[in-house]
Design a protein around this motif. Structure first.
Motif, short mmCIF file in Angstrom:
data_model
loop_
_atom_site.label_atom_id
_atom_site.label_comp_id
_atom_site.label_asym_id
_atom_site.label_seq_id
_atom_site.Cartn_x
_atom_site.Cartn_y
_atom_site.Cartn_z
N SER A 248 16.55 -9.97 6.26
CA SER A 248 16.54 -9.35 4.78
C SER A 248 17.48 -9.38 3.84
N ARG A 271 8.92 -3.03 10.39
CA ARG A 271 8.06 -1.92 9.43
C ARG A 271 7.20 -3.44 8.61
N GLU A 273 7.17 -2.23 5.42
CA GLU A 273 7.76 -2.59 3.25
C GLU A 273 8.86 -4.15 4.09
N ARG A 277 7.32 -8.16 2.59
CA ARG A 277 8.86 -8.31 2.00
C ARG A 277 8.56 -9.84 2.05
#
Length: 478
Positions: A248, A271, A273, A277
């Motif tokens: 990431s 996660r 998130e 993403r």
């Protein structure tokens, strides 16, 4: 219906003869029609009058792929084990299974100087690989259906392993290929170790679908890996959650890898998130992200969440792969009352059973296609959501660890009780804390996790049940 090794080899190596199948680390391309000739050196070296057990100390290497395919071709059974594991760990596994042959296929080309006691060197099949033969072969012959043996705890060297059949491998390969919509145009990469069920399934699912795989020894968190990925024309990447955490921070670099269009994540929870993403990042470039769930006992995969459901099913690991069925035992079948139960999976990719020594390899199917996973979860309209684990198995940084094996590693330091702390392991002791603390760093190294994720706590007395067993539920973690 039973599947033989030669039949599985044919399924993996069929298709258009001129189509690429394997791209080796030195830049060579092996066409599908040339796979038999490519595995010939190993086939000649491994040829034996009866079914043999081969322990392959594997790396992300072309030799590992050759050895595995040649063993299938001959109908042998292969136990895949990490070539980088400590010598004591390897020796414990060898003592339990007494393999007929030991193949060395490390990704760095470094070979041991001499065979272990009871073995002698035989023909070297290919450069940067070695083959040893046992002086006194075991009278116990592997079961005719046995294809693959995978350790359930390779980091500690526990002899417990999973027994997988040719039919298990065939079913899993086809189901994964269907779940991911793999086509002959797809090219995967050895981003995961080949001694992991997940890593080996990437190879087999692409080969069975007519796709190809590039063998890259580098780790995926370095730029060297992605440069090779781009040069090899790869399109797909498979990883575990900790790898995606690191990637990431590299999305700007990954923008320069135009061919990347498919990513899969399994092994531990990513996660939400980061799921969003990566899904958005891939969608902008016309790609797709698949969230998956599986166990070694299921030849790697149980469920898959298609990209089209990431928006409305965030947090789910998807529905059962083709041919499989998921149910919940001891809890709610759906999210209705908020309870979860043990996840039970049925399918043709469920292992034959466990093994702890050579004698167990002669056993047939002891599971009947049913796997009690030890994981907890619930179903919502067929979509599986994970809520925890019921067995004494932890996952730290994507590494599956037996808590009982960790206690064994601390044995010389005193009696300890090890529990899963979620993102770390907590080691309780009621004896002197200093020896346990001193053992913490070497134990963490054997497990392949940072020492900071092993916490030692001294308490007045380890709680025990009336029958004298450690009472793990009484150990509070805050």
């Amino acid at each position: 219906m039973p599947v033989t090794g030669p039949e599985l080899f044919t399924a993996l190596t069929g298709g258009a003869p001129g189509a690429p199948a394997v791209l080796t680390g030195d830049g060579a391309t092996v066409a599908r029609g040339g796979l038999a000739a490519w595995t010939d050196p190993w086939a000649r070296a491994l040829d034996r009058p009866r079914k043999a057990l081969i322990v392959c100390f594997a790396g992300r290497s072309a030799a590992t792929v050759q050895c595995w395919l040649a063993a299938l071709r001959l109908g042998h059974a292969v136990a895949m084990f990490d070539a980088a594991a400590p010598a004591a760990v390897r020796d414990r596994f060898l003592a339990a299974y007494r393999p007929d042959l030991i193949a060395w296929c490390p990704d760095d080309g470094r070979l041991p100087g001499a065979p272990p006691a009871g073995y002698h060197a035989v023909d070297q099949p290919v450069p940067a690989a070695a083959l040893w033969q046992r002086d006194d072969p075991s009278p116990v012959q592997p079961h005719p259906d046995l294809a693959l043996v995978l350790s359930t705890s390779g980091s500690t060297g526990s002899p417990k392993a999973v027994r997988l059949s040719y039919a298990n491998l065939a079913a899993n390969s086809a189901a994964v290929a269907a779940s991911l919509d793999v086509t002959p145009a797809d090219r995967a990469v050895t981003s995961l170790p080949l001694h992991f069920g997940y890593g080996l399934s990437v190879l087999s699912s692409h080969l069975v679908a007519g796709g190809s795989v590039a063998v890259i020894p580098d780790r995926p968190t370095g730029l060297a890996f992605w440069r090779r990925f781009a040069r090899a024309g790869c399109t797909g990447f498979a990883g575990v959650a900790p790898t995606y955490e690191l990637l990431s921070r590299m999305l700007t670099d990954l923008d320069r890898v135009p061919g990347l269009r498919v990513m899969t994540c399994s092994g531990s929870r990513l996660r939400g998130e980061l799921v969003v993403r990566f899904a958005d990042w891939l969608a902008r470039r016309g790609g797709r992200l698949y969230m998956m769930y599986g166990q070694t006992e299921s030849t790697s995969r149980i469920a898959c969440l298609p990209p089209r459901h990431l928006g409305d099913r965030l947090g789910s690991v998807g529905t059962a792969i083709p041919g499989g069925r998921i149910s919940i035992e001891g809890g709610a079948q759906t999210a209705g009352d908020g309870r979860s139960g043990e996840i039970v999976y049925q399918g043709p990719n469920v292992m034959l059973g466990y093994a702890e020594d050579r004698a167990d390899l002669a056993l047939g199917d002891t599971n009947g296609g049913v796997l009690h996973t030890g994981d907890l979860g619930y179903l919502d309209d067929g979509f599986l959501y994970l809520t925890g684990r019921s067995k004494r198995i932890a996952k730290v940084l994507g590494v599956r660890i037996s808590l009982d094996d960790v206690e064994w590693l601390f044995e010389d330091a005193g009696t300890v009780a090890v529990v899963d702390g979620g993102d770390r392991l907590v080691v309780f002791t009621d004896g002197p804390a200093e020896p346990v603390e001193q053992a913490r760093v070497p134990v963490a190294a054997k497990l392949g996790i940072p020492a900071t994720l092993l916490t030692v706590r001294a308490i007045p007395a380890l709680p025990r049940t009336p029958n004298g067993k450690l009472d793990y539920r009484s150990l509070a973690i805050d």
